[in-house]
Every structure is written in structure tokens, then in C-alpha cells.
Design an enzyme around this catalytic site. Structure first.
Site, mmCIF file in Angstrom:
data_model
loop_
_atom_site.group_PDB
_atom_site.id
_atom_site.type_symbol
_atom_site.label_atom_id
_atom_site.label_comp_id
_atom_site.label_asym_id
_atom_site.label_seq_id
_atom_site.Cartn_x
_atom_site.Cartn_y
_atom_site.Cartn_z
ATOM 1 N N TRP A 58 14.442 -4.596 -1.793
ATOM 2 C CA TRP A 58 14.518 -4.443 -3.248
ATOM 3 C C TRP A 58 13.945 -5.666 -3.968
ATOM 4 C CZ3 TRP A 58 15.383 -0.484 -6.366
ATOM 5 C CH2 TRP A 58 15.653 -0.739 -7.712
ATOM 6 N N ALA A 81 11.974 -3.545 6.133
ATOM 7 C CA ALA A 81 12.398 -2.408 6.944
ATOM 8 C C ALA A 81 13.602 -1.761 6.273
ATOM 9 C CB ALA A 81 12.744 -2.838 8.363
ATOM 10 N N VAL A 82 13.377 -0.586 5.721
ATOM 11 C CA VAL A 82 14.452 0.174 5.090
ATOM 12 C C VAL A 82 14.770 1.349 6.017
ATOM 13 C CG1 VAL A 82 15.193 1.444 3.046
ATOM 14 C CG2 VAL A 82 13.619 -0.493 2.804
ATOM 15 N N ILE A 83 15.983 1.342 6.538
ATOM 16 C CA ILE A 83 16.394 2.352 7.508
ATOM 17 C C ILE A 83 17.358 3.324 6.841
ATOM 18 C CG2 ILE A 83 17.512 2.729 9.741
ATOM 19 C CD1 ILE A 83 16.630 -0.174 10.466
ATOM 20 N N THR A 87 23.628 7.795 3.111
ATOM 21 C CA THR A 87 23.437 8.177 1.706
ATOM 22 C C THR A 87 21.945 8.182 1.379
ATOM 23 O OG1 THR A 87 23.481 5.921 0.839
ATOM 24 C CG2 THR A 87 25.614 7.025 1.160
ATOM 25 N N HIS A 89 20.538 6.007 -0.549
ATOM 26 C CA HIS A 89 20.227 4.651 -0.984
ATOM 27 C C HIS A 89 18.802 4.246 -0.590
ATOM 28 C CE1 HIS A 89 21.260 0.522 -2.122
ATOM 29 N NE2 HIS A 89 20.716 0.119 -0.985
ATOM 30 N N PHE A 114 1.382 -2.844 1.550
ATOM 31 C CA PHE A 114 2.696 -2.235 1.760
ATOM 32 C C PHE A 114 3.001 -2.185 3.248
ATOM 33 C CE2 PHE A 114 5.702 1.341 1.992
ATOM 34 C CZ PHE A 114 6.617 0.953 1.021
#
Length: 156
Positions: A58, A81-83, A87, A89, A114
Site C-alpha cells: 500500500w 507481494a500481495v497474497i 477477505t 483486502h 510493476f
């Protein structure tokens, strides 16, 4: 014959910024290592690579913006790294970070690469950070090099 611009090969110069998320550092550290190795193999000196660690994905766009606005960098590589969890989120983070980085690239004129993994599991993240799917940090750095070369070729 039309004039063709292609940043795939050739010399590259300039400073490079890397913004990397500390969240999931076991993955992002490998992305960072791959990006740095790729840049240095292309002839970029260690002293021409600046790394800024942020708490999570973020926070990447704000620091990427600050770095781009200095005018010191040819490109800003953004690694995270967004896992996916239980939810939605992850969807909100991924959407906002990708939109923000795309907008920053257009507003600043500095390529915003990116390199944020948006995956369903830790296993997928591991595979994309040096596992059997390669290292997306390396791919991010390769794209940065190509964009810097291409921008240098284009008329102003």
C-alpha cells in the site's frame, strides 16, 4: 520503411530506484535480489541503484512518487507481494497500487515498473520469486532497462 523504436538492446545509463515492500520479505527480498542482479549485469553500478523499503505494498506509490519527482532516476521499480487471504483486502490493495503506479508513470514521465506479485498463495509467490516460474524482480528490471532505452530513443 517506417522508423522503429525498440529498447530491447543497447547501452543504458542512469540511476534506478527500487521501492520494495517489507511485508512478505521472504518473497520480496528475492525479488529485490533478482532486480539488482539484472541491473548490475546490464552495467548499472551499485552506486546507481537506490533501494527504499516500505512497510507494505500500500505504501509503495507514495515513495515511488517522491523518488520519481526528484528527477534523479531513469526508472522506479516497485516490488511487493500481495497474497490473497480470507477477505477481499488483497483486491483493494492490488487495484489501488496498480492504478496509482500507472498514473504516476504518466504524470512524472518516469517509468514505474510493476513488480508487485498478486497471487493466491504463498506457494505461488515463492514460484514467482525465483522458483519454477522465474523471478518477477528480474523481469521487472529487464522491463525497466528496456523502457529507459526506449525513452532515450524517442524524439522529445
Amino acid at each position: 520503411m517506417p522508423r522503429t523504436f525498440d529498447g530491447a538492446t543497447g547501452p543504458v545509463a542512469g540511476r534506478f530506484a527500487i521501492v520494495v515492500s517489507r511485508y512478505n520479505e521472504n518473497v520480496t527480498g528475492k525479488l529485490l535480489q533478482g532486480a539488482i542482479e539484472t541491473l548490475t549485469q546490464a552495467g548499472i553500478a551499485d552506486d546507481d541503484i537506490d533501494v527504499a523499503w516500505v512497510p507494505g505494498a500500500w505504501e509503495i506509490p507514495l515513495i515511488a512518487q517522491r523518488m520519481a519527482e526528484t528527477g534523479h532516476y531513469a526508472a522506479v521499480l516497485n516490488l511487493g507481494a500481495v497474497i490473497r487471504g480470507e477477505t477481499t483486502h488483497d483486491e483493494h490493495i492490488n487495484r489501488q497500487v496498480s492504478l496509482s503506479l500507472g498514473e504516476l508513470s504518466l504524470v512524472t514521465g518516469v517509468p514505474m515498473l510493476f513488480g508487485v506479485l498478486t497471487v493466491n498463495s504463498l506457494e505461488q509467490a515463492i514460484h514467482r520469486s525465483g522458483g519454477n516460474v522465474g523471478n518477477k524482480g528480474m523481469e521487472c528490471a529487464e522491463a525497466a532497462l528496456q523502457m529507459v532505452r526506449l525513452l532515450a530513443q524517442l524524439p522529445e
